[in-house]
Design an enzyme around this catalytic site. Structure first.
Site, PDB file in Angstrom:
ATOM      1  N   HIS A  80      -0.281  -7.952   3.997  1.00  0.00           N
ATOM      2  CA  HIS A  80       1.104  -7.715   3.564  1.00  0.00           C
ATOM      3  C   HIS A  80       1.107  -6.787   2.357  1.00  0.00           C
ATOM      4  O   HIS A  80       0.358  -7.008   1.411  1.00  0.00           O
ATOM      5  CB  HIS A  80       1.772  -9.039   3.189  1.00  0.00           C
ATOM      6  CG  HIS A  80       3.155  -8.869   2.597  1.00  0.00           C
ATOM      7  ND1 HIS A  80       3.469  -9.216   1.302  1.00  0.00           N
ATOM      8  CD2 HIS A  80       4.294  -8.378   3.139  1.00  0.00           C
ATOM      9  CE1 HIS A  80       4.751  -8.950   1.075  1.00  0.00           C
ATOM     10  NE2 HIS A  80       5.270  -8.453   2.167  1.00  0.00           N
ATOM     11  N   SER A  81       1.910  -5.734   2.409  1.00  0.00           N
ATOM     12  CA  SER A  81       2.121  -4.847   1.264  1.00  0.00           C
ATOM     13  C   SER A  81       0.791  -4.250   0.805  1.00  0.00           C
ATOM     14  O   SER A  81       0.048  -3.713   1.639  1.00  0.00           O
ATOM     15  CB  SER A  81       2.815  -5.661   0.169  1.00  0.00           C
ATOM     16  OG  SER A  81       3.370  -4.819  -0.808  1.00  0.00           O
ATOM     17  N   PHE A  82       0.456  -4.342  -0.463  1.00  0.00           N
ATOM     18  CA  PHE A  82      -0.846  -3.912  -0.983  1.00  0.00           C
ATOM     19  C   PHE A  82      -1.988  -4.513  -0.150  1.00  0.00           C
ATOM     20  O   PHE A  82      -3.041  -3.894   0.027  1.00  0.00           O
ATOM     21  CB  PHE A  82      -0.956  -4.361  -2.447  1.00  0.00           C
ATOM     22  CG  PHE A  82      -2.285  -4.118  -3.094  1.00  0.00           C
ATOM     23  CD1 PHE A  82      -2.578  -2.886  -3.671  1.00  0.00           C
ATOM     24  CD2 PHE A  82      -3.240  -5.127  -3.151  1.00  0.00           C
ATOM     25  CE1 PHE A  82      -3.808  -2.666  -4.296  1.00  0.00           C
ATOM     26  CE2 PHE A  82      -4.472  -4.916  -3.766  1.00  0.00           C
ATOM     27  CZ  PHE A  82      -4.765  -3.682  -4.337  1.00  0.00           C
ATOM     28  N   GLY A  84      -2.271  -4.683   2.857  1.00  0.00           N
ATOM     29  CA  GLY A  84      -2.607  -3.798   3.971  1.00  0.00           C
ATOM     30  C   GLY A  84      -3.825  -2.961   3.645  1.00  0.00           C
ATOM     31  O   GLY A  84      -4.746  -2.821   4.468  1.00  0.00           O
ATOM     32  N   HIS A 229      11.268  -7.370   1.824  1.00  0.00           N
ATOM     33  CA  HIS A 229       9.832  -7.323   1.563  1.00  0.00           C
ATOM     34  C   HIS A 229       9.223  -8.697   1.297  1.00  0.00           C
ATOM     35  O   HIS A 229       8.066  -8.944   1.661  1.00  0.00           O
ATOM     36  CB  HIS A 229       9.549  -6.386   0.383  1.00  0.00           C
ATOM     37  CG  HIS A 229       8.111  -6.004   0.262  1.00  0.00           C
ATOM     38  ND1 HIS A 229       7.450  -5.264   1.217  1.00  0.00           N
ATOM     39  CD2 HIS A 229       7.180  -6.269  -0.694  1.00  0.00           C
ATOM     40  CE1 HIS A 229       6.183  -5.077   0.854  1.00  0.00           C
ATOM     41  NE2 HIS A 229       5.998  -5.685  -0.295  1.00  0.00           N
TER      42      HIS A 229
END
Lengths: 250, 250, 250
Positions: A80-82, A84, A229
């Site tokens: 998720h997010s960073f 990734g 998000h």
């Protein structure tokens, strides 16, 4: 859609301004459906949050080691997010242990780029300024920004409660250039879960989670969800768990 | 999501081919939730619809005067469609009275541009041609265009009923260049509600409500709703009211 | 929304890797609502699937002939996927029999282009390679590709069941250049149903169903649905039928 769930092994990798506890609700829902779920912590986060000089390399290595040490197989590796970008590098170490790589509004960094290279210049500059001001290189987002960008769908009290648990993020990994040649050569199946109310990155062509970064995956399974998000990971974990299952199943 | 609503003061600014009554259903729903709601009329519309030479400057001044004359404070100023551009200019007069500016598929005109400059050339030419044909500079859209572009989700009888109330729109404001330097210097928080079935402007990069025009706001809170440009304001006012509350709350 | 349905005459044109039976569920739902529904088969598909050298010209002529031979009037002509291009050419033969042309994630080919010209180069090359390998010019998609691209929302057993019925597709029509000057001169009203979880074509500006290809229609009625390219035609036919009705009604 009435088919019984196929039991999967999930490894859930959180993003910035979060720790492994970010996944508590989603993990509980996935376990209820019969899945096995791991949510590893990585350096600079959770109990280790005072480690402000943790590097991206340390973080992705920690996730890969976790998978290896627990001898996990057929893993659905979720970032998720960073997270990734952490998953991209971790996958390079343990490709044979992975069934599928799933991004959920997660960075798919271009080979040779840093995270900051993937942000609009003004956002990258803003993060850089915050890192400078903190005195120890960490980045803490001001509440009004975090509330409107990360938690746009949340009622104020929910946003405040989530923000109260946020720790400053080590700033070094944002500017670390990542060699991702091995990642881009992996034949592992990939999915991208796109949350269409997520405005952390500007929607559209140039910087978006999807289709901008997702398209770097080549062929991938797309799942689109109605979420922002972060909010529904906390308030609607069942919805997020369902999206991850749809992304991860055979 | 079970949190009690925070009482807000809304000022709702309608768009072209509409008048203050456009907001009746939405305003009633917002009031039911405990909010205070104003829907000012502006020159060239409503009872003043025969004033075909009303200018954009007159319209935005009227909205600002309304806020001042009613001594409104902590206003959530909402602009729909053309009303977005009215709100941009009105905000320049009364910045200290505003809590937040909310666009709902509303124009965010670039400094120095006119409304027509924001339309695809063929649409701008079509409107110009209609203004010429009308003999008095007003623009009246033919039903088939209005039905497919503004009311795509409506059953035919609903579309016909709404269209029956539409008055020709003063054409001058479409080509008036707007100085928006003050607007773009405002630090007032901003939200953009994007309705994803709205095809009045072509979706995508070049002319869209979102992300094209919304991105001019810099940092903003995004709320995405399942609606077209006008229908649900009439047939599902509760849904629109909920989107505006999510956009307007702290 | 409680208005009684206006009875329409639908002609439903399927796409590649499908036959007229593709519409069974959707047609049944439309008939339940009081509509008249035809789903013509065309050369190279269904019982004629061994006709591997069927051309695009033969296919579109067959659909036009079907409409003429059944003396159909006020037709809502619907094209799904490849069927969009069939409908473009068929419409040129029988414009006076059409009430509206509806695309549902259907190709709107540019005048002078082939289908392959509308695909990302790597996809076009992949199809070309498959055509070469088959020995008879047909293209059969491997299951992992078909499952992730065409049936991303389906449970595995549903995807397998649908795939089991798929026949190799004649490859010739993919590279046939289409003269579409008459189509682009038609004044027939048009609608585009866009399914936002459809990732057969990359979403965004350059190759997308919408807004890339839809925008070629000029003015059109947009209807957006929550579906992927094929799954809900089979598992949620009522939802697809509702989208087609919204696209087709006056």
């Amino acid at each position: 859609m009435r088919q019984k769930a196929q039991p999967l092994t999930f490894v859930l990798v959180h993003g910035s301004w979060a720790d492994a506890g970010f996944w508590d609700g989603v993990a509980a829902e996935l376990r209820k459906q019969g899945h096995t779920v791991y949510a590893p912590e990585y350096p600079g986060h959770g109990a280790d949050y005072k480690n402000t000089t943790a590097t991206h390399a340390m973080m992705s290595k920690a996730v890969a080691d976790y998978i290896q040490n627990h001898d996990l197989r057929d893993v659905v590796l979720v970032g998720h997010s960073f997270g990734g970008s952490v998953v991209q590098k971790a996958a390079e170490y343990v490709p044979d242990r992975l069934k599928r790589i799933v991004f959920i509004d997660g960075f798919v960094v271009k080979d040779g780029n840093s995270l900051a290279d993937e942000l609009p210049p003004q956002t990258a500059a803003f993060f850089g300024e915050l890192a400078k001001q903190s005195g120890n290189g960490t980045v803490m987002l001001p509440f009004p920004f975090f509330r409107d960008a990360f938690l746009n769908l949340a009622p104020l009290d929910v946003a405040q409660k989530i923000y109260a648990g946020v720790k400053p993020e080590p700033g070094g990994p944002f500017t670390e250039k990542l060699d991702l040649k091995k990642f881009y050569a992996l034949q592992t199946p990939k999915s991208y879960v796109y949350l269409y109310q997520d405005n952390v990155l500007p929607q559209g062509e140039n910087y978006s989670w999807h289709p901008h970064m997702s398209s770097r995956l080549g062929q991938f399974r797309l799942i689109v969800g109605d979420a922002d998000h972060m909010t529904y990971f906390k308030t609607e974990p069942k919805k997020i768990a369902e999206l991850l299952y749809m992304a991860g199943r055979d």
